[in-house]
Design a protein around this motif. Structure first.
Motif, PDB file in Angstrom:
ATOM      1  N   SER A 165      -4.596 -14.768   8.626  1.00  0.00           N
ATOM      2  CA  SER A 165      -3.421 -14.305   7.905  1.00  0.00           C
ATOM      3  C   SER A 165      -3.652 -12.893   7.413  1.00  0.00           C
ATOM      4  O   SER A 165      -4.783 -12.506   7.129  1.00  0.00           O
ATOM      5  N   VAL A 166      -2.567 -12.140   7.309  1.00  0.00           N
ATOM      6  CA  VAL A 166      -2.600 -10.827   6.674  1.00  0.00           C
ATOM      7  C   VAL A 166      -2.148 -11.060   5.238  1.00  0.00           C
ATOM      8  O   VAL A 166      -1.086 -11.648   4.999  1.00  0.00           O
ATOM      9  N   LEU A 167      -2.983 -10.639   4.282  1.00  0.00           N
ATOM     10  CA  LEU A 167      -2.765 -10.957   2.876  1.00  0.00           C
ATOM     11  C   LEU A 167      -2.882  -9.729   1.985  1.00  0.00           C
ATOM     12  O   LEU A 167      -3.551  -8.749   2.343  1.00  0.00           O
ATOM     13  N   THR A 168      -2.294  -9.819   0.790  1.00  0.00           N
ATOM     14  CA  THR A 168      -2.494  -8.816  -0.250  1.00  0.00           C
ATOM     15  C   THR A 168      -3.771  -9.156  -0.997  1.00  0.00           C
ATOM     16  O   THR A 168      -4.310 -10.261  -0.853  1.00  0.00           O
ATOM     17  N   ARG A 200      -6.777  -2.919  14.069  1.00  0.00           N
ATOM     18  CA  ARG A 200      -6.123  -1.932  13.203  1.00  0.00           C
ATOM     19  C   ARG A 200      -4.849  -2.579  12.686  1.00  0.00           C
ATOM     20  O   ARG A 200      -4.007  -2.997  13.475  1.00  0.00           O
ATOM     21  N   VAL A 201      -4.715  -2.685  11.354  1.00  0.00           N
ATOM     22  CA  VAL A 201      -3.581  -3.376  10.745  1.00  0.00           C
ATOM     23  C   VAL A 201      -2.793  -2.403   9.891  1.00  0.00           C
ATOM     24  O   VAL A 201      -3.367  -1.683   9.069  1.00  0.00           O
ATOM     25  N   SER A 202      -1.471  -2.409  10.079  1.00  0.00           N
ATOM     26  CA  SER A 202      -0.610  -1.567   9.255  1.00  0.00           C
ATOM     27  C   SER A 202       0.588  -2.373   8.762  1.00  0.00           C
ATOM     28  O   SER A 202       1.087  -3.255   9.460  1.00  0.00           O
ATOM     29  N   ALA A 203       1.005  -2.075   7.539  1.00  0.00           N
ATOM     30  CA  ALA A 203       2.160  -2.735   6.929  1.00  0.00           C
ATOM     31  C   ALA A 203       2.747  -1.788   5.891  1.00  0.00           C
ATOM     32  O   ALA A 203       1.990  -1.074   5.205  1.00  0.00           O
ATOM     33  N   ARG A 204       4.046  -1.774   5.789  1.00  0.00           N
ATOM     34  CA  ARG A 204       4.731  -0.885   4.840  1.00  0.00           C
ATOM     35  C   ARG A 204       4.225  -1.142   3.423  1.00  0.00           C
ATOM     36  O   ARG A 204       4.154  -2.290   2.971  1.00  0.00           O
ATOM     37  N   GLY A 205       3.839  -0.059   2.741  1.00  0.00           N
ATOM     38  CA  GLY A 205       3.380  -0.151   1.361  1.00  0.00           C
ATOM     39  C   GLY A 205       1.898  -0.428   1.204  1.00  0.00           C
ATOM     40  O   GLY A 205       1.400  -0.513   0.086  1.00  0.00           O
ATOM     41  N   ARG A 212      -2.894  -2.110  -1.495  1.00  0.00           N
ATOM     42  CA  ARG A 212      -1.651  -1.353  -1.685  1.00  0.00           C
ATOM     43  C   ARG A 212      -1.940   0.134  -1.619  1.00  0.00           C
ATOM     44  O   ARG A 212      -3.018   0.582  -1.978  1.00  0.00           O
ATOM     45  N   ARG A 213      -0.963   0.887  -1.127  1.00  0.00           N
ATOM     46  CA  ARG A 213      -1.097   2.352  -1.165  1.00  0.00           C
ATOM     47  C   ARG A 213      -1.054   2.815  -2.610  1.00  0.00           C
ATOM     48  O   ARG A 213      -0.335   2.265  -3.418  1.00  0.00           O
ATOM     49  N   SER A 214      -1.801   3.848  -2.903  1.00  0.00           N
ATOM     50  CA  SER A 214      -1.834   4.394  -4.260  1.00  0.00           C
ATOM     51  C   SER A 214      -0.563   5.147  -4.566  1.00  0.00           C
ATOM     52  O   SER A 214       0.024   5.773  -3.775  1.00  0.00           O
TER      53      SER A 214
END
Length: 153
Positions: A60-63, A121-126, A151-153
């Protein structure tokens, strides 16, 4: 660790700790460690979840709060069974709304003193883009590998 298991741990910590700092720490997922992009990355891999048979990678891709990140783009590439990188062994998988993904390939070979590995390589908005690698263990034919993004700073 599965999303359901992580959620159960977080709920148990809240029930025992009543929302204390200790329970907040228990409900967090550690970010996935970065690894080398390597010289064979090429953007624009086709969207597909299978480039061979014999090895299944799922997760899973998680925060960092252990929440799923749906629709994350996961680029994967590995050497073919002869130890050579080619377009047939590149893929982009889009995570489901619940963050889950599944990728099937040949078992990555070792080559030039490198252990078997799959580049990711994983990318997700924010979120910060993550570049990492998965290293299969022993003779296993599958593995679970969660990808935890910051999260992006």
């Amino acid at each position: 660790m599965s999303v359901a298991r992580l959620a159960a741990i977080a709920l148990a910590a809240l029930a025992v700790g009543g929302g204390s700092a200790a329970s907040d720490a228990a409900s967090r997922c550690a970010p996935t460690g970065a690894d080398a992009l390597g010289p064979f990355y090429e953007p624009g891999a086709p969207v597909r979840s299978k480039v061979g048979t014999g090895y299944v990678l799922r997760g899973s891709v998680l925060t960092t709060g252990c929440r799923p990140i749906g629709r994350a783009r996961i680029e994967l590439w590995l050497a073919n069974p002869r130890g050579v990188y080619d377009d047939a062994h590149r893929a982009t998988v889009v995570a489901a709304r619940d963050g889950r993904y599944r990728f099937e390939s040949n078992r990555p070979p070792s080559y030039q003193s490198r252990p078997p590995h799959i580049h990711i390589r994983v990318s997700a908005r924010g979120y910060q883009t993550l570049v990492t690698q998965h290293y299969p263990r022993g003779s296993r034919t599958s593995a679970a590998f969660n990808l935890v993004l910051r999260r992006r700073s």
